[in-house]
Write an enzyme that holds these catalytic residues in place. Structure first.
Site, mmCIF file in Angstrom:
data_model
loop_
_atom_site.group_PDB
_atom_site.id
_atom_site.type_symbol
_atom_site.label_atom_id
_atom_site.label_comp_id
_atom_site.label_asym_id
_atom_site.label_seq_id
_atom_site.Cartn_x
_atom_site.Cartn_y
_atom_site.Cartn_z
ATOM 1 N N ASP A 113 0.367 35.738 -26.550
ATOM 2 C CA ASP A 113 1.455 34.872 -26.115
ATOM 3 C C ASP A 113 2.806 35.521 -26.433
ATOM 4 O O ASP A 113 3.010 36.047 -27.524
ATOM 5 C CB ASP A 113 1.331 33.540 -26.871
ATOM 6 C CG ASP A 113 2.280 32.477 -26.348
ATOM 7 O OD1 ASP A 113 2.171 32.121 -25.168
ATOM 8 O OD2 ASP A 113 3.139 32.011 -27.127
ATOM 9 N N GLU A 146 0.996 38.754 -22.425
ATOM 10 C CA GLU A 146 1.894 37.924 -21.622
ATOM 11 C C GLU A 146 3.292 38.434 -21.944
ATOM 12 O O GLU A 146 3.889 38.072 -22.946
ATOM 13 C CB GLU A 146 1.788 36.443 -21.994
ATOM 14 C CG GLU A 146 2.622 35.576 -21.064
ATOM 15 C CD GLU A 146 3.516 34.553 -21.753
ATOM 16 O OE1 GLU A 146 4.087 33.708 -21.066
ATOM 17 O OE2 GLU A 146 3.688 34.606 -22.981
HETATM 18 C C1 NOJ Z 1 3.842 31.047 -23.099
HETATM 19 C C2 NOJ Z 1 2.796 30.009 -22.903
HETATM 20 O O1 NOJ Z 1 2.013 30.337 -21.781
HETATM 21 C C3 NOJ Z 1 3.523 28.706 -22.757
HETATM 22 O O2 NOJ Z 1 2.685 27.673 -22.310
HETATM 23 C C4 NOJ Z 1 4.164 28.380 -24.078
HETATM 24 O O3 NOJ Z 1 4.936 27.210 -23.949
HETATM 25 C C5 NOJ Z 1 5.076 29.512 -24.537
HETATM 26 N N1 NOJ Z 1 4.479 30.804 -24.356
HETATM 27 C C6 NOJ Z 1 5.441 29.353 -25.999
HETATM 28 O O4 NOJ Z 1 4.347 29.644 -26.817
#
Ligand code: NOJ
Length: 542
Positions: free
Chosen positions: A210, A270
């Site tokens: 993440d 991500e």
């Molecule tokens: C990316 C995640 O996919 C999202 O859902 C989340 O709110 C943010 N990162 C913060 O962790």
């Protein structure tokens, strides 16, 4: 890389399970691990290779689990550690790999470390695990800089010190309940090494990282030029908050940990990068294995845009020896049926986009519900909205709930088999989804679900698909031939994969001639003679 020597993830099809909304096993209206386990056969029948589970860790759920209070425990809402073990075993039995979400940029404000930090006061080692700073202004009443949170409002929150006085501020690039960790502190680095090992020892195949581009902030935390916060999944230009060079050291370290286990464990980033080159730095040979290709997700419905993004992505990842990781939807963006135009048009384009994506070299991530053609639910009642963005934006942005509505499994009315009949699902489900359920679509050979099943099976069976390279076919007077441009007029694209497969897509409004072929493997719509209709894609053999 040759197909037989390539690690499993290089051309795997992953399926994202947004756990709250997949299947509810205990009848409380929220999806859980038991629900996932009970539907594994569905995923095998669909034909995916692996699943990505969004966070199931102990959490106060300020951001539905992306605020982790204990990285080594399961939240009772979703199950317990025994449930995870049972799920991993059941998946392994069926040959399905499982990767889990890792949230290293921030913890929950209920994490033991953050509570200790609040109690310990300024300049303590406990505060050094987070990003605490004194405020600006005569009495520290102003935030330390002008950064804003991705969910709206300032990125800083002032705390009350143990003596009862207003005191330092802490950084939260997301909600105030998600304090950012200080990755320049070796204790943080070591803690996450250990968390990784905890889950690898339990048998997970890897991690989705993440906010992988966010861990380090520019030293000195300088003001940003315009103070603007980029939208949730927007373009991220040069910024003191994102893509700092130090982040790559962490991923080199993690790669060594992953590689110290057998069976090709992996991680996918991500990361929101400035361009394909910047993104490719995350997948250098000694760093992470994959990075979501969000440029592809964001490409408009145009042959030229698709061709450019495919070329750029393949070139950048090939430059570092990696494969590209295609994605059209996830739990943070509007569903692509709706982005592509909604209704019949969006549905047609989504079908064509699927065949186009699955024919590209590399791996693919699907988001639960796209195989049912679920649209974005744009009319959720305001009182149902649960995304922190809704509150944080002062009710100006509705947030991401529209793509997180639970899956319809069966039946003719809500909750469509997602949870027990008399239970309200955590987000209301539309009254008009009876034709979109898994049960309804399973019987219909022309349904979106049938297309996904057939295409995933064909992708697995055909030696040209998955790993490898592509070459574009160029339009010429009589149709298509080998060449560089890959477009026919401005609206259609075709490329070849060896041995013997051609994928063509028509993004325009008028039919185009099919490239030369011997047979037809699969088409996203019924074809008329040898023409490819508008908003249609086809796999041909030659
Ligand atoms: C990316 C995640 O996919 C999202 O859902 C989340 O709110 C943010 N990162 C913060 O962790």
């Amino acid at each position: 890389m040759h197909a037989s020597t390539a690690p499993w993830w290089r051309d795997a099809v992953f399926y994202e399970i947004y756990i709250r909304s997949f299947a509810d096993g205990n009848g409380d209206g929220v999806g859980d691990l038991l629900g996932v386990r009970s539907r594994l056969q569905y995923l095998c029948d669909l034909g995916v290779d692996a699943i990505w589970l969004t966070p199931f860790y102990t959490s106060p759920m300020a951001d539905h689990g992306y605020d982790v209070a204990d990285y080594r425990a399961v939240d009772p809402l979703f199950g317990d550690l025994a449930q995870i073990d049972a799920l991993l075993a059941a998946a392994r039995e069926r040959g399905l790999r499982v990767i889990v979400d890792l949230v290293p940029n921030h913890t929950s404000d209920q994490h033991e470390w953050f509570r200790e930090a609040l109690a310990a006061g300024p300049r303590s080692p406990e505060r050094e695990r987070y990003m605490f700073r004194p405020g600006r202004g005569a009495s520290g009443e102003l935030p330390p800089n002008n950064w804003t949170s991705r969910f709206g409002g300032p990125a800083w929150e002032r705390v009350t010190e143990p003596d009862g006085q207003p005191g330092e501020w802490y950084l939260h690039l997301f909600a105030p309940e998600q304090p950012d960790l200080n990755w320049r502190n070796p204790e943080v680095v070591e803690e996450f090494d250990d968390v990784l090992r905890f889950w690898l020892d339990r048998g997970v195949d890897g991690f989705r990282i993440d906010v992988a581009h966010g861990l380090f902030k520019e030293p000195g935390l300088p003001d940003t030029e315009n103070g603007l916060h980029p939208s949730m999944l927007g373009y991220v230009g040069p910024s003191p908050m994102w893509n700092q060079p130090e982040v790559h050291g962490v991923y080199r370290r993690w790669r060594r940990i992953l590689d110290s286990y057998d069976d090709s464990r992996m991680a996918v980033a991500e990361a929101w990068a400035q361009d394909s080159e910047d993104l490719a730095r995350y997948v250098r040979p000694d760093e992470l294995n994959q990075a979501f290709n969000f440029a592809f997700l964001q490409a408009p419905w145009s042959a030229a845009a698709l061709r450019d993004v495919v070329n750029e992505s393949i070139q950048a990842t090939a430059g570092v020896g990696a494969a590209t990781t295609w994605v059209l939807s996830n739990h943070d963006v509007a569903r692509h049926v709706t982005r592509y135009g909604d209704g019949e048009l969006g549905r047609r384009r989504a079908r064509a986009a699927l065949l186009f994506m699955l024919a590209l070299p590399g791996s693919v991530y699907l988001y639960q519900g796209e195989e049912l053609g679920l649209p974005e639910v744009a009319d959720l009642p305001e009182e149902a909205l649960a995304d922190p963005i809704w509150e944080r934006s002062g009710h100006t942005e509705r947030g991401r709930d529209g793509c997180r509505v639970p899956l319809p499994w069966s039946g003719t009315q809500p909750p469509y088999g997602f949870t027990s009949e008399d239970v309200q699902p955590w987000l209301p489900m539309p009254e008009c989804w009876s034709t979109l359920t898994v049960a309804a679509q399973s019987e219909d050979p022309d349904s979106m679900l049938s297309l996904y099943r057939t295409a995933l099976r064909a992708r697995k069976d055909h030696p040209a698909l998955g790993n490898g390279t592509l070459h574009w076919l160029e339009a010429c007077r009589d149709g298509w031939s080998g060449g560089e441009s890959g477009t026919q007029g401005p609206h259609a694209l075709a490329f070849a994969r060896e041995p013997g497969l051609v994928c063509a897509i028509n993004c325009g409004d008028t039919p185009v001639a099919l490239p030369e072929h011997q047979g037809m493997l699969l088409a996203s719509e019924h074809l008329d003679n040898d023409k490819l209709p508008p908003n249609t894609a086809v796999w041909l053999t030659r």
